[in-house]
Design an enzyme around this catalytic site. Structure first.
Site, mmCIF file in Angstrom:
data_model
loop_
_atom_site.group_PDB
_atom_site.id
_atom_site.type_symbol
_atom_site.label_atom_id
_atom_site.label_comp_id
_atom_site.label_asym_id
_atom_site.label_seq_id
_atom_site.Cartn_x
_atom_site.Cartn_y
_atom_site.Cartn_z
ATOM 1 N N GLY A 32 38.354 31.441 97.292
ATOM 2 C CA GLY A 32 38.836 32.270 98.401
ATOM 3 C C GLY A 32 37.711 32.878 99.207
ATOM 4 N N GLY A 106 46.990 33.068 96.369
ATOM 5 C CA GLY A 106 47.173 32.948 97.814
ATOM 6 C C GLY A 106 46.554 31.653 98.342
ATOM 7 N N GLY A 107 45.501 31.200 97.671
ATOM 8 C CA GLY A 107 44.849 29.943 98.065
ATOM 9 C C GLY A 107 45.353 28.750 97.273
ATOM 10 N N GLU A 113 42.476 29.048 88.169
ATOM 11 C CA GLU A 113 41.943 30.416 88.143
ATOM 12 C C GLU A 113 42.408 31.146 86.882
ATOM 13 O OE1 GLU A 113 41.447 31.535 92.833
ATOM 14 O OE2 GLU A 113 43.428 31.750 91.959
ATOM 15 N N LYS A 131 43.615 45.350 99.401
ATOM 16 C CA LYS A 131 44.326 44.624 98.341
ATOM 17 C C LYS A 131 44.960 45.562 97.299
ATOM 18 C CE LYS A 131 42.913 40.501 99.846
ATOM 19 N NZ LYS A 131 42.028 39.616 99.149
HETATM 20 C C1 5RP Z 1 43.180 31.751 95.456
HETATM 21 C C2 5RP Z 1 43.170 33.182 95.071
HETATM 22 C C3 5RP Z 1 42.273 34.084 95.861
HETATM 23 O O1 5RP Z 1 41.364 34.679 95.009
HETATM 24 C C4 5RP Z 1 43.144 35.126 96.533
HETATM 25 O O2 5RP Z 1 44.118 34.455 97.322
HETATM 26 C C5 5RP Z 1 42.307 36.044 97.435
HETATM 27 O O3 5RP Z 1 41.762 35.301 98.481
HETATM 28 P P1 5RP Z 1 40.900 35.981 99.626
HETATM 29 O O4 5RP Z 1 39.693 36.562 98.970
HETATM 30 O O5 5RP Z 1 40.583 34.850 100.560
HETATM 31 O O6 5RP Z 1 41.766 37.042 100.266
HETATM 32 O O7 5RP Z 1 43.838 33.640 94.183
HETATM 33 O O8 5RP Z 1 44.160 31.043 94.763
#
Ligand code: 5RP
Length: 237
Positions: A32, A106-107, A113, A131
């Site tokens: 991310g 989110g990614g 992960e 966050k």
């Molecule tokens: C990806 C994740 C990311 O760590 C999470 O979505 C946060 O992303 P960003 O730092 O771009 O806001 O879990 O699967």
């Protein structure tokens, strides 16, 4: 605005690496736009010779490519170099509650992960202040990775649990997101409060669910970057 947030992400990424990464570590590297700053700091310290003998595990293609660029040696979790365990994983998060329970994915990289986070003796999460939340599961959607054959059946089971469900759509490709493991992602939101640690187990009991984005089993130390320029830590070091 975006530039300001990026500055906060960079501050958190630098702070966690400088405080927690030591030479010789087996290191999980998250995915991310925040985690990439930690990856870059590791690359920088390796290039300077201030860090040595890092064996990394990349949690996504995105992170593998960054490791390639920065010449950070990375291995599979099953390799002899890592043998299924990590000293530390550093990752971002979509939401963090007061117990340091997380929503991630989110990614779309939640499956690997979570393998990294739960295979690690220490887990660190880097976020900017946006966050932080009081309650998980009602704002940012919780991703649930499902095998394609189970899409409808899992959707019904999730609706029975009180969740609103939507299939994650791809960008610049017609149709759904296909994960790096050939699965789909259902993004779910609960209408009322849920216990994330109970829900993490319950969601994974639905046949066809591969993994979900609640992370409650290995609460991390959280590095939080604030817009006043400070980075604070919360939770066990
Ligand atoms: C990806 C994740 C990311 O760590 C999470 O979505 C946060 O992303 P960003 O730092 O771009 O806001 O879990 O699967």
């Amino acid at each position: 605005m975006e530039q300001d947030t990026n500055r906060l992400k960079e501050a958190a990424g630098k702070a966690v690496v400088d405080a927690m990464v030591k030479s010789g570590m087996k290191l999980g590297l998250g995915t991310g736009s925040t985690a990439v700053h930690a990856v870059r700091r590791v690359g920088e310290l390796l290039a300077q010779g201030a860090l040595r003998d890092i064996r990394a595990f990349a949690t996504s293609f995105q992170t593998e490519i960054e490791c390639e660029k920065l010449e950070i040696p990375f291995y599979t979790l099953n390799s002899r170099e890592l043998s299924g365990g990590l000293d530390l994983t550093i990752d971002g998060a979509d939401e963090v509650d007061p117990s340091n329970f997380l929503i991630k994915g989110g990614g779309g990289a939640l499956l690997i992960e979570k393998l990294a986070a739960y295979a690690s003796s220490s887990f660190a999460v880097i976020v900017d202040e946006s966050k932080l939340t009081e309650k998980l599961g009602m704002g940012f959607p919780v991703p649930v990775e499902v095998v394609p054959e189970a899409r409808v059946q899992v959707t019904k089971a999730l609706e029975k649990l009180g969740a609103a469900v939507s299939l994650r759509e791809a960008v610049r490709k017609a149709g759904p997101v296909i994960t790096e493991h050939g699965n789909l992602i259902l993004d779910i939101r609960f209408g009322s409060s849920v216990d994330p640690s109970v829900m993490e187990t319950e969601l994974n009991q639905i046949p066809g669910v591969v993994e979900n984005g609640f992370f409650t089993r290995n609460p991390p130390v959280v590095y939080i970057a604030f817009s006043n320029g400070t980075v604070e830590t919360r939770g066990r070091q």
